[in-house]
Design an enzyme around this catalytic site. Structure first.
Site, mmCIF file in Angstrom:
data_model
loop_
_atom_site.group_PDB
_atom_site.id
_atom_site.type_symbol
_atom_site.label_atom_id
_atom_site.label_comp_id
_atom_site.label_asym_id
_atom_site.label_seq_id
_atom_site.Cartn_x
_atom_site.Cartn_y
_atom_site.Cartn_z
ATOM 1 C CE LYS A 1 -3.920 -1.864 2.536
ATOM 2 N NZ LYS A 1 -4.764 -1.731 3.734
ATOM 3 N N GLY B 223 -8.189 4.969 -0.175
ATOM 4 C CA GLY B 223 -9.233 4.841 -1.188
ATOM 5 C C GLY B 223 -8.830 3.952 -2.346
ATOM 6 N N GLY B 224 -7.813 3.102 -2.136
ATOM 7 C CA GLY B 224 -7.533 2.081 -3.143
ATOM 8 C C GLY B 224 -6.461 2.424 -4.158
ATOM 9 C CG HIS C 19 -15.264 -0.135 4.236
ATOM 10 N ND1 HIS C 19 -14.271 0.510 3.547
ATOM 11 C CD2 HIS C 19 -15.849 0.803 5.004
ATOM 12 C CE1 HIS C 19 -14.258 1.784 3.886
ATOM 13 N NE2 HIS C 19 -15.215 1.987 4.769
ATOM 14 C CE LYS D 223 -16.527 3.955 1.544
ATOM 15 N NZ LYS D 223 -16.241 5.055 2.477
ATOM 16 C CD GLU E 195 -11.735 3.842 5.100
ATOM 17 O OE1 GLU E 195 -11.936 4.802 4.369
ATOM 18 O OE2 GLU E 195 -11.028 2.862 4.769
ATOM 19 C CD GLU F 17 -7.656 4.620 4.052
ATOM 20 O OE1 GLU F 17 -8.129 5.498 3.343
ATOM 21 O OE2 GLU F 17 -6.843 3.769 3.614
ATOM 22 N NE ARG G 30 -14.183 11.892 2.296
ATOM 23 C CZ ARG G 30 -13.359 10.871 2.201
ATOM 24 N NH1 ARG G 30 -12.075 11.028 2.463
ATOM 25 N NH2 ARG G 30 -13.801 9.665 1.864
HETATM 26 C C1 MV4 Z 1 -6.950 -4.085 2.520
HETATM 27 C C2 MV4 Z 1 -7.715 -5.173 2.051
HETATM 28 C C3 MV4 Z 1 -7.368 -6.431 2.473
HETATM 29 N N1 MV4 Z 1 -6.324 -6.608 3.299
HETATM 30 N N2 MV4 Z 1 -5.922 -4.329 3.349
HETATM 31 C C4 MV4 Z 1 -9.069 -0.671 -0.065
HETATM 32 C C5 MV4 Z 1 -9.120 0.797 0.162
HETATM 33 C C6 MV4 Z 1 -8.283 1.098 1.356
HETATM 34 N N3 MV4 Z 1 -9.025 1.865 2.294
HETATM 35 C C7 MV4 Z 1 -7.894 -0.236 1.897
HETATM 36 N N4 MV4 Z 1 -8.416 -1.249 1.045
HETATM 37 C C8 MV4 Z 1 -8.225 -2.556 1.330
HETATM 38 N N5 MV4 Z 1 -7.230 -2.826 2.189
HETATM 39 C C9 MV4 Z 1 -5.627 -5.568 3.706
HETATM 40 N N6 MV4 Z 1 -4.581 -5.767 4.524
HETATM 41 C C10 MV4 Z 1 -8.755 -4.906 1.189
HETATM 42 C C11 MV4 Z 1 -9.001 -3.600 0.800
HETATM 43 C C12 MV4 Z 1 -10.065 -3.459 -0.132
HETATM 44 C C13 MV4 Z 1 -11.254 -2.877 0.225
HETATM 45 C C14 MV4 Z 1 -11.445 -2.319 1.461
HETATM 46 C C15 MV4 Z 1 -12.617 -1.738 1.808
HETATM 47 C C16 MV4 Z 1 -13.652 -1.729 0.876
HETATM 48 C C17 MV4 Z 1 -13.475 -2.247 -0.373
HETATM 49 C C18 MV4 Z 1 -12.281 -2.819 -0.719
HETATM 50 C C19 MV4 Z 1 -12.134 -3.357 -1.986
HETATM 51 C C20 MV4 Z 1 -10.957 -3.921 -2.319
HETATM 52 C C21 MV4 Z 1 -9.917 -3.983 -1.406
#
Ligand code: MV4
Length: 451
Positions: free
Chosen positions: A158, A164-165, A208, A237, A275, A288, A292
């Site tokens: 990351k 936000g991806g 999430h 979302k 989050e 994270e 806002r």
């Molecule tokens: C992750 C995860 C799985 N494992 N971290 C996506 C956005 C960012 N906020 C963090 N994200 C993710 N982190 C670990 N260690 C999966 C995601 C993720 C995800 C998270 C929340 C909502 C939708 C998502 C879609 C794909 C991946």
């Protein structure tokens, strides 16, 4: 209290902020691009200033133009909404330097939480669970591979400047790791000007779940429960709800406490979101913090009966938090985001003129939108055209209300995601509350959509 607030945004959130200001007896200033001349936020604000041509980098992202608009109109505060400059520490700083209050946290708080590795470290210090991963950032590919091996595959790389991806890469085994690592670094450098990344174990099917917090300048912080935002497509979302169907009361309290302790630790002021990822077995991990007001804030407003935007403005003006936190929730709320997009064409934006419009209504039904019959949806901005939010006594009632409301929502002239949303909420897995972040990937064929 402020006398006049400039809203550095457009669309439904600009209208939402104007509404809150009017209730508080505060005058408003709209800024707009040349594409938004006919927008309702311009009509409803007391003053308005054109800040540039349609592309957002020439208008809604132009800090000097926005500060100048505030100075010319005598605004003593700026509300950034969401998106655009809402999480720009530089913008918050520019406001402070011009003696204009920023409705939001301090530049330092924005900067700290914008550094995902630093935020993670803070969580560790507080004993808030984080996903097993690297201690801070990793630069050397050989070190990185060794760390990944210790964490155990699959891992996710990351960008520390991300969120936000953006700038994320999953590596399922040692073979693909180095390439994923370099890709994540390059993508991050290109997108954020920083190649710094960290590594975590990759969770396959988490939910999430995010907690709404609100803080004031005296160090008080309350949490207002969670929102489940698991139904996403490419980190956008689509549906959010409160409470999360997957959360026990004990776990909710633990996560709420964790959210409050993080916000308190940094003296957080205003509305924020902490989050988490939540696993099937109930384990949760800090991800994270968003500094806002979020698109999905109405879900929390429905179950709390609070006005989060008014509270945001009050706390920015130095007033204490006036909300009781925690267990003040009632019922179940669901939000569907209606976008001008074509699900059958890979959710390609569908700008154009709205030729017919009728919003659903009735008890427990809320529509936040800036569109009206005859208005033009320009191609320059994101494609959110309405948020439909319902409150039921329980989840089943909320689902029935949402179904009814989607059926009676008329928007013609552009293609919308309404038929797609209708299929999602009727899907047996969604109806049973079995949502996770892979939900839409598993169901590629909803409403003929290519997810
Ligand atoms: C992750 C995860 C799985 N494992 N971290 C996506 C956005 C960012 N906020 C963090 N994200 C993710 N982190 C670990 N260690 C999966 C995601 C993720 C995800 C998270 C929340 C909502 C939708 C998502 C879609 C794909 C991946």
């Amino acid at each position: 209290m402020f006398r006049k607030v400039l809203i550095a945004n457009r669309g439904e959130i600009a209208l939402r902020v104007i509404r809150a200001c009017r209730e508080l007896g505060i005058e408003t200033v709209a800024v707009y691009s040349e594409a938004d001349r006919e927008s309702l936020h311009v009509r409803f604000a007391d003053d308005d200033v054109c800040i540039g041509p349609p592309p957002s980098r020439l208008s809604y992202l132009r800090i000097p133009a926005i500060i100048a608009a505030a100075e010319i109109t005598g605004a003593d505060a700026i509300h950034p909404g969401y998106g655009f400059l809402a999480e720009s520490a530089e913008f918050a700083e520019a406001c402070v330097e011009s003696n204009i209050a920023f409705v939001g946290p301090t530049p330092e708080q924005i900067r700290l939480m914008g550094d995902k590795a630093a935020a993670r470290k803070l969580a560790v210090e507080l004993g808030v669970p984080v996903i097993p991963g690297s201690e801070g950032t990793v630069e050397d590919p050989t070190d990185a591979l060794k760390i990944a091996g210790e964490i155990g595959f699959p891992v996710i790389i990351k960008a520390t400047a991300g969120g936000g991806g953006k700038g994320m890469r999953v590596a399922s085994d040692e073979e693909g790791f180095e390439q994923s690592f370099q890709l994540a670094r390059n993508e991050s450098l290109a997108a954020f000007g920083s190649a710094e990344v960290y590594i975590e174990r990759f969770l396959e099917r988490p939910r999430h779940v995010e907690f709404q917090v609100m803080g004031d300048r005296s160090g008080n912080v309350v949490q207002l429960g969670e929102r489940d935002c698991s139904v996403q497509r490419r980190h956008q979302k689509l549906i959010e709800e409160a409470p999360s169907p997957g959360l026990s009361a004990d776990r909710r309290a633990e996560m709420g406490d964790a959210a409050v302790s993080l916000a308190k630790k940094i003296g957080y002021v205003g509305a924020g979101t902490v989050e988490f990822l939540l696993e099937e077995n109930g384990d949760f991990y800090f991800m994270e913090m968003n500094t806002r007001i979020q698109v999905e804030h109405p879900v929390t407003e429905m179950v709390t009966n609070y006005d989060l935007v008014k509270e945001q403005i009050r706390t920015a003006a130095g007033e204490p938090v006036s909300l009781a936190g925690g267990d003040c929730l009632r019922g179940h709320a669901i939000e569907c985001r209606v976008n001008a997009e074509d699900p059958a064409r890979n959710f390609q934006p569908s700008p154009g003129t709205i030729t017919a419009f009728h919003a659903p209504g009735g008890p427990g039904v809320r529509v936040d939108t800036h569109i009206y019959q005859g208005c033009v949806i320009p191609p320059y901005y994101d494609s959110l055209i309405a948020k439909l939010i319902v409150l039921g006594r329980d989840r089943d009632e909320a689902l029935a209300k949402m179904s009814q409301a989607l059926d009676s929502f008329i928007i013609e002239g552009v293609t919308t995601t309404i038929p797609f949303l209708r299929e999602v909420i009727h899907h047996p897995e969604f109806a049973a509350g079995c949502v996770d972040t892979k939900f839409l990937e598993r169901h590629q064929n909803l409403a003929g959509a290519a997810v």
